[in-house]
Motif scaffolding. Structure first.
Motif, mmCIF file in Angstrom:
data_model
loop_
_atom_site.group_PDB
_atom_site.id
_atom_site.type_symbol
_atom_site.label_atom_id
_atom_site.label_comp_id
_atom_site.label_asym_id
_atom_site.label_seq_id
_atom_site.Cartn_x
_atom_site.Cartn_y
_atom_site.Cartn_z
ATOM 1 N N LYS A 24 0.807 -1.223 0.000
ATOM 2 C CA LYS A 24 0.000 0.000 0.000
ATOM 3 C C LYS A 24 0.842 1.276 0.000
ATOM 4 N N ASP A 25 2.060 1.218 0.525
ATOM 5 C CA ASP A 25 2.903 2.406 0.561
ATOM 6 C C ASP A 25 3.998 2.386 -0.507
ATOM 7 N N LYS A 27 5.292 3.019 -4.070
ATOM 8 C CA LYS A 27 5.008 3.808 -5.261
ATOM 9 C C LYS A 27 6.285 3.943 -6.072
#
Length: 239
Positions: A24-25, A27
């Motif tokens: 989720k974190d 990128k």
């Protein structure tokens, strides 16, 4: 940024989304949704991934008469995916129809049209199979080069190919023509059903435009770190 598409070869959406929770974190993040998952979940899985700002490569390898492909591509164009595929063996008219369909669908939905990638020869296809089963009497290199040129001339943004073929494709078309490479394995991995494989580092050396990685990440003991290591090998850093 050269994307590293994680192949979400899972049986259903809950399994795929659970796998992605630790990411989720991370990128940037990009995934490939193939036939198994899309045929089970349909467009809902695309919506859920895009809501998380994950780039999506919808890999359905369209291959049919031009009208049918254009209508199917029109539906795909409305899904807000970033990449999708056709088989280049469908011919120039079919590839061109796919391009028009994607553009039509995206305009209707008010989203960016997906980049169109044409599959040249599957990375599971060997030179022997090409000659003995498909009765193609030119070399693998000649076949891939010709199919890439045909795709480029009919609206494709790039091809799906082995990284081993990137240079000859760039020579046949241009350096800007994208070569997205599956058949990626880490040195410690089994080759499995692939024939023309390379490591992420080798793909980078061969001027890949992006790679697709499945089992090397999804079956890793630490998928997030493995993804970061692969991304770094291709791009030289991760945010």
């Amino acid at each position: 940024m050269k994307p590293v598409f994680i192949a979400l070869d899972f049986i259903d959406a809950p399994t795929a989304l659970k796998f992605l929770e630790p990411f989720k974190d991370v990128k940037p993040l990009a995934v490939k949704v193939g036939m198994e998952l899309f045929y089970r979940e349909g467009s809902s899985i695309i919506k859920q991934l895009r809501e998380q700002n994950i780039d999506v490569f919808l890999d359905l390898k369209l291959h049919d008469i031009p009208h049918t492909v254009q209508q199917a591509a029109k539906q795909i164009g409305q899904l807000d995916v970033q990449f999708t595929t056709v088989h280049s063996l469908g011919g120039s008219e079919m590839i061109n129809a796919a391009r028009h369909g994607l553009d039509e669908g995206a305009k209707k939905a008010g989203v960016n049209a997906p980049q169109l990638l044409a599959v040249t020869q599957l990375t599971s296809t060997s030179e022997e199979q090409l000659h003995d089963e498909e009765l193609v009497h030119v070399s693998m290199a000649e076949s891939v080069s010709h199919l890439a040129k045909t795709a480029s001339q009919n609206g494709a943004d790039g091809v799906i190919s082995s990284a081993l073929e990137n240079e000859l494709i760039h020579q046949a078309v241009s350096n800007d023509f994208k070569c997205i490479n599956p058949g990626i394995r880490l040195p410690s991995n089994n080759v499995d059903d692939q024939k023309r494989v390379v490591t992420p580092q080798k793909a980078s050396e061969l001027r890949t435009s992006g790679i697709v990685v499945g089992r090397s990440i999804t079956q890793s003991n630490d998928p997030v770190q493995t993804y970061k290591n692969i991304y770094n090998a291709v791009n030289g850093g991760i945010k």
